[in-house]
Write a protein that holds these residues in place. Sequence first.
Motif, PDB file in Angstrom:
ATOM      1  N   LYS A 109      70.858  73.599   6.194  1.00 13.29           N
ATOM      2  CA  LYS A 109      71.212  75.011   6.283  1.00 13.29           C
ATOM      3  C   LYS A 109      72.686  75.155   6.660  1.00 13.29           C
ATOM      4  CE  LYS A 109      66.669  76.864   7.320  1.00 13.29           C
ATOM      5  NZ  LYS A 109      65.851  77.612   8.282  1.00 13.29           N
ATOM      6  N   VAL A 110      73.306  76.169   6.062  1.00 15.24           N
ATOM      7  CA  VAL A 110      74.712  76.451   6.310  1.00 15.24           C
ATOM      8  C   VAL A 110      74.828  77.891   6.788  1.00 15.24           C
ATOM      9  CG1 VAL A 110      77.023  76.525   5.269  1.00 15.24           C
ATOM     10  CG2 VAL A 110      75.316  74.902   4.390  1.00 15.24           C
ATOM     11  N   GLU A 111      75.569  78.103   7.862  1.00 14.37           N
ATOM     12  CA  GLU A 111      75.847  79.449   8.359  1.00 14.37           C
ATOM     13  C   GLU A 111      77.288  79.791   7.999  1.00 14.37           C
ATOM     14  OE1 GLU A 111      75.517  82.080  12.473  1.00 14.37           O
ATOM     15  OE2 GLU A 111      74.967  79.957  12.488  1.00 14.37           O
ATOM     16  N   LEU A 112      77.478  80.999   7.438  1.00 18.88           N
ATOM     17  CA  LEU A 112      78.780  81.418   6.934  1.00 18.88           C
ATOM     18  C   LEU A 112      79.213  82.742   7.538  1.00 18.88           C
ATOM     19  CD1 LEU A 112      77.802  80.814   3.231  1.00 18.88           C
ATOM     20  CD2 LEU A 112      79.477  79.445   4.461  1.00 18.88           C
ATOM     21  N   LYS A 113      80.481  82.834   7.895  1.00 16.64           N
ATOM     22  CA  LYS A 113      81.094  84.135   8.196  1.00 16.64           C
ATOM     23  C   LYS A 113      81.504  84.694   6.844  1.00 16.64           C
ATOM     24  CE  LYS A 113      84.700  86.520  10.744  1.00 16.64           C
ATOM     25  NZ  LYS A 113      83.846  87.683  10.877  1.00 16.64           N
ATOM     26  N   THR A 114      81.160  85.960   6.589  1.00 17.46           N
ATOM     27  CA  THR A 114      81.458  86.570   5.295  1.00 17.46           C
ATOM     28  C   THR A 114      82.253  87.851   5.522  1.00 17.46           C
ATOM     29  OG1 THR A 114      79.361  87.799   5.283  1.00 17.46           O
ATOM     30  CG2 THR A 114      79.358  85.628   4.239  1.00 17.46           C
ATOM     31  N   THR A 115      83.355  88.000   4.788  1.00 15.58           N
ATOM     32  CA  THR A 115      84.165  89.213   4.891  1.00 15.58           C
ATOM     33  C   THR A 115      84.665  89.617   3.514  1.00 15.58           C
ATOM     34  OG1 THR A 115      86.171  87.939   5.319  1.00 15.58           O
ATOM     35  CG2 THR A 115      85.005  88.772   7.241  1.00 15.58           C
ATOM     36  N   CYS A 116      84.919  90.898   3.378  1.00 15.15           N
ATOM     37  CA  CYS A 116      85.638  91.432   2.225  1.00 15.15           C
ATOM     38  C   CYS A 116      86.806  92.236   2.764  1.00 15.15           C
ATOM     39  CB  CYS A 116      84.753  92.349   1.380  1.00 15.15           C
ATOM     40  SG  CYS A 116      83.497  91.507   0.418  1.00 15.15           S
ATOM     41  N   THR A 117      87.978  91.984   2.226  1.00 12.40           N
ATOM     42  CA  THR A 117      89.164  92.742   2.615  1.00 12.40           C
ATOM     43  C   THR A 117      89.767  93.386   1.370  1.00 12.40           C
ATOM     44  OG1 THR A 117      90.559  90.782   2.393  1.00 12.40           O
ATOM     45  CG2 THR A 117      89.742  91.267   4.582  1.00 12.40           C
ATOM     46  N   ASN A 118      90.466  94.504   1.592  1.00 16.04           N
ATOM     47  CA  ASN A 118      91.146  95.139   0.465  1.00 16.04           C
ATOM     48  C   ASN A 118      92.586  94.634   0.370  1.00 16.04           C
ATOM     49  OD1 ASN A 118      92.694  96.645   2.295  1.00 16.04           O
ATOM     50  ND2 ASN A 118      91.542  98.528   1.970  1.00 16.04           N
ATOM     51  N   GLN A 119      93.317  95.173  -0.578  1.00 12.81           N
ATOM     52  CA  GLN A 119      94.693  94.732  -0.842  1.00 12.81           C
ATOM     53  C   GLN A 119      95.636  94.990   0.330  1.00 12.81           C
ATOM     54  OE1 GLN A 119      93.050  97.162  -2.473  1.00 12.81           O
ATOM     55  NE2 GLN A 119      94.201  99.020  -1.984  1.00 12.81           N
ATOM     56  N   ASP A 120      95.234  95.844   1.264  1.00 13.17           N
ATOM     57  CA  ASP A 120      96.052  96.127   2.445  1.00 13.17           C
ATOM     58  C   ASP A 120      95.658  95.272   3.647  1.00 13.17           C
ATOM     59  OD1 ASP A 120      97.490  98.169   1.075  1.00 13.17           O
ATOM     60  OD2 ASP A 120      95.825  99.557   1.441  1.00 13.17           O
ATOM     61  N   GLY A 121      94.710  94.349   3.437  1.00 11.62           N
ATOM     62  CA  GLY A 121      94.262  93.488   4.521  1.00 11.62           C
ATOM     63  C   GLY A 121      93.220  94.124   5.424  1.00 11.62           C
ATOM     64  N   ILE A 122      92.714  95.285   5.048  1.00 11.98           N
ATOM     65  CA  ILE A 122      91.691  95.976   5.839  1.00 11.98           C
ATOM     66  C   ILE A 122      90.329  95.361   5.535  1.00 11.98           C
ATOM     67  CG2 ILE A 122      90.506  98.177   6.206  1.00 11.98           C
ATOM     68  CD1 ILE A 122      93.231  99.528   5.478  1.00 11.98           C
ATOM     69  N   ILE A 123      89.601  94.990   6.580  1.00  9.82           N
ATOM     70  CA  ILE A 123      88.248  94.460   6.389  1.00  9.82           C
ATOM     71  C   ILE A 123      87.334  95.621   6.027  1.00  9.82           C
ATOM     72  CG2 ILE A 123      86.280  93.302   7.459  1.00  9.82           C
ATOM     73  CD1 ILE A 123      88.290  91.817   9.243  1.00  9.82           C
ATOM     74  N   VAL A 124      86.731  95.550   4.840  1.00  7.00           N
ATOM     75  CA  VAL A 124      85.832  96.605   4.396  1.00  7.00           C
ATOM     76  C   VAL A 124      84.366  96.229   4.605  1.00  7.00           C
ATOM     77  CG1 VAL A 124      87.513  97.583   2.785  1.00  7.00           C
ATOM     78  CG2 VAL A 124      85.900  95.864   1.960  1.00  7.00           C
ATOM     79  N   ILE A 125      84.073  94.928   4.630  1.00  3.54           N
ATOM     80  CA  ILE A 125      82.716  94.434   4.911  1.00  3.54           C
ATOM     81  C   ILE A 125      82.847  93.214   5.803  1.00  3.54           C
ATOM     82  CG2 ILE A 125      80.576  93.473   3.973  1.00  3.54           C
ATOM     83  CD1 ILE A 125      81.173  94.869   1.343  1.00  3.54           C
ATOM     84  N   ASP A 126      82.001  93.151   6.821  1.00  2.00           N
ATOM     85  CA  ASP A 126      81.968  92.014   7.724  1.00  2.00           C
ATOM     86  C   ASP A 126      80.518  91.586   7.877  1.00  2.00           C
ATOM     87  OD1 ASP A 126      82.972  90.112   9.504  1.00  2.00           O
ATOM     88  OD2 ASP A 126      82.745  91.430  11.232  1.00  2.00           O
ATOM     89  N   GLY A 127      80.273  90.303   7.950  1.00  2.00           N
ATOM     90  CA  GLY A 127      78.894  89.867   8.114  1.00  2.00           C
ATOM     91  C   GLY A 127      78.755  88.367   8.254  1.00  2.00           C
ATOM     92  N   GLU A 128      77.502  87.926   8.170  1.00  2.00           N
ATOM     93  CA  GLU A 128      77.174  86.514   8.229  1.00  2.00           C
ATOM     94  C   GLU A 128      76.041  86.227   7.242  1.00  2.00           C
ATOM     95  OE1 GLU A 128      76.314  85.023  12.134  1.00  2.00           O
ATOM     96  OE2 GLU A 128      78.325  85.456  12.866  1.00  2.00           O
ATOM     97  N   ALA A 129      76.055  85.036   6.693  1.00  2.00           N
ATOM     98  CA  ALA A 129      75.004  84.611   5.768  1.00  2.00           C
ATOM     99  C   ALA A 129      74.455  83.274   6.204  1.00  2.00           C
ATOM    100  CB  ALA A 129      75.567  84.514   4.346  1.00  2.00           C
ATOM    101  N   LYS A 130      73.208  83.054   5.856  1.00  2.00           N
ATOM    102  CA  LYS A 130      72.583  81.748   6.029  1.00  2.00           C
ATOM    103  C   LYS A 130      72.091  81.329   4.653  1.00  2.00           C
ATOM    104  CE  LYS A 130      71.590  82.315  10.822  1.00  2.00           C
ATOM    105  NZ  LYS A 130      70.657  82.664  11.841  1.00  2.00           N
ATOM    106  N   VAL A 131      72.418  80.075   4.299  1.00  2.00           N
ATOM    107  CA  VAL A 131      72.070  79.569   2.982  1.00  2.00           C
ATOM    108  C   VAL A 131      71.513  78.158   3.109  1.00  2.00           C
ATOM    109  CG1 VAL A 131      73.833  80.988   1.827  1.00  2.00           C
ATOM    110  CG2 VAL A 131      74.401  78.647   2.498  1.00  2.00           C
ATOM    111  N   LEU A 132      70.877  77.726   2.037  1.00  2.00           N
ATOM    112  CA  LEU A 132      70.334  76.391   1.951  1.00  2.00           C
ATOM    113  C   LEU A 132      71.106  75.646   0.873  1.00  2.00           C
ATOM    114  CD1 LEU A 132      67.975  74.641   3.028  1.00  2.00           C
ATOM    115  CD2 LEU A 132      66.597  75.545   1.159  1.00  2.00           C
TER     116      LEU A 132
END
Length: 134
Positions: A109-132
């Motif tokens: 199992k892998v735990e990931l920090k997940t983010t999406c940022t826009n062109q201005d560097g603003i974080i629009v989505i923040d989260g975490e994922a767990k994957v196999l």
Amino acid sequence: MDFKDLHIGMSDSLGKTITDADILNFSGVSLDVNPLHLNEEYAKTTMFKGRIAHGIIGAGLISATIGTKLPGEGTIYLSQSLKFLSPVRIGDTITAKVEIIGLDSAKNKVELKTTCTNQDGIIVIDGEAKVLKK
């Protein structure tokens, strides 16, 4: 990439400029026809003062990064938490980034920090994922 090749701190990203066609196509696939996404006149009356993209489009970029970049092909999603922090508008360039923050070698199992940022560097989505990952 196999599980044995992964280490904490590894990261990768993928970016895309969001278009009107992306929003229209997502509306068709998801059946989410909320006028906030599709009707400029309606959207002007909301707190956003104009149309915004579906938040899940950004989450889809996270999924694409996980499935094609890190950990990559064959990865199986187990869970994802998301916080939608800022709106995404037509023309915004969104960069999804994943970073390995935990590894469980007994269960692959892998735990990931997940983010999406826009062109201005603003974080629009923040989260975490767990994957196999095999």
